[in-house]
Design an enzyme around this catalytic site. Structure first.
Site, PDB file in Angstrom:
ATOM      1  N   ASP A  40     -26.859  42.536 -21.313  1.00  0.00           N
ATOM      2  CA  ASP A  40     -26.279  41.318 -20.726  1.00  0.00           C
ATOM      3  C   ASP A  40     -27.035  40.059 -21.133  1.00  0.00           C
ATOM      4  OD1 ASP A  40     -24.184  42.477 -19.480  1.00  0.00           O
ATOM      5  OD2 ASP A  40     -25.068  42.515 -17.478  1.00  0.00           O
ATOM      6  N   LYS A  62     -21.820  37.776 -20.156  1.00  0.00           N
ATOM      7  CA  LYS A  62     -20.807  36.829 -19.675  1.00  0.00           C
ATOM      8  C   LYS A  62     -21.552  35.663 -19.048  1.00  0.00           C
ATOM      9  CE  LYS A  62     -18.517  40.720 -17.566  1.00  0.00           C
ATOM     10  NZ  LYS A  62     -19.212  41.163 -16.415  1.00  0.00           N
ATOM     11  N   MET A 175     -26.722  32.415  -8.112  1.00  0.00           N
ATOM     12  CA  MET A 175     -25.476  31.868  -8.667  1.00  0.00           C
ATOM     13  C   MET A 175     -24.961  30.689  -7.830  1.00  0.00           C
ATOM     14  SD  MET A 175     -23.603  35.449  -9.603  1.00  0.00           S
ATOM     15  CE  MET A 175     -24.052  36.240  -8.079  1.00  0.00           C
TER      16      MET A 175
END
Ligand SMILES: C[S@@+](CC[C@H](N)C(=O)[O-])C[C@H]1O[C@@H](n2cnc3c(N)ncnc32)[C@H](O)[C@@H]1O
Length: 258
Positions: A40, A62, A175
């Site tokens: 990742d 991503k 996040m």
């Protein structure tokens, strides 16, 4: 797809928060023995150097809405590669089971009859504050901490921010940078205006950056946020334990007074 290998298997390995040395011994061993690695965006690329010669490392990250592969495609790749190559190491930032979609991947892989193993990693939620000298708990300051997503799957702020703000827990928001102002506005409704908070970006890496302040000044730090780098927000009195919090706070008070 019929398997051409004896023991197809996918091992989810938590790569740790950023510093390549913050992976477990077991995780590193799995990388060394992998037949193929899927990794990742937040994984330190140094770790890929531990693979055996000729082992392919496929980037499936991503970041910032740039999705080369959908989650469905990644799930299928994990199964197909296990059947084709043998042992797949699925390398994820922090710990695979903390906002890492690790459980979804395991569910799919096992539904296809392929064995899985999970090697835990050091989550950024715990290690990034610790590496800065911020304890998530300290006797006589707090009794718990919440790790909350600042952005739910539909892009909104989690309802748990508001609930957590009503407790005395340390809030660790992952996040959350793009929703920073909404998050802080909600927390400020319930917490004392002098509650300290920190934004830590690129934690445990050479370009690590920390910004600290108190809740009443949250608007003043918005311009310092780098939206292209990963960051966590830590809110609670434990942030005051950071070695330079007090000094910076005195400086801020003096600047306002004179
Ligand atoms: C998709 S979540 C994955 C979390 C990961 N599974 C973990 O346990 O750390 C990604 C978020 O983790 C946080 N994060 C991960 N690595 C970080 C780092 N080195 N410094 C600051 N925040 C980090 C950021 O909030 C980032 O947006």
């Amino acid at each position: 797809m019929k398997s051409s290998v004896k023991n197809p298997k996918v091992i989810l390995v938590g790569a740790g928060p950023g510093d390549a040395e913050l992976i477990t011994v077991k995780g590193l061993k799995a990388i060394k023995n992998a037949d193929i690695v899927l990794y990742d965006a937040l994984v330190n690329k140094e770790l890929l150097k531990h693979t055996q010669e000729g082992v392919e490392c496929v980037y499936v990250g991503k970041r910032s809405n740039l999705h080369k592969y959908t989650q469905g495609k990644i799930n299928q790749m994990l199964v197909d590669y296990a059947l084709k190559y043998g042992t797949v190491v699925r390398l994820k930032g922090g710990d695979s089971y903390v906002f890492g979609r690790g459980a979804e991947e395991v569910d799919f892989i096992e539904s296809q009859g392929v064995e899985t193993e999970v090697i835990p990693g050091i989550s950024s939620a715990l290690s990034v504050p610790a590496s800065q000298g911020i304890p998530l708990t300290k006797r006589s300051i707090n009794e718990s901490f919440w790790v909350i997503t600042g952005t739910t799957s539909d892009g909104n702020v989690s309802k748990d921010i508001n609930l957590g703000a009503q407790s005395s827990a340390t809030l660790v928001v992952l996040m959350g940078l793009r929703n920073f102002e909404v998050i802080m506005e909600q927390v400020a409704v319930h917490r004392h205006k002098l509650t300290p908070f920190a934004i830590i970006q690129n934690g445990t890496l050479p370009n690590e950056k920390i910004t600290m302040n108190t809740l009443n000044n949250y608007k003043g730090v918005v311009s310092s946020i780098d939206y292209s780098s990963p960051g966590i927000i830590v809110i609670g009195d434990v942030v005051g334990e950071h070695p330079s919090f007090l000094e910076e706070e005195i400086q801020r008070v003096l600047e306002i007074a004179f």
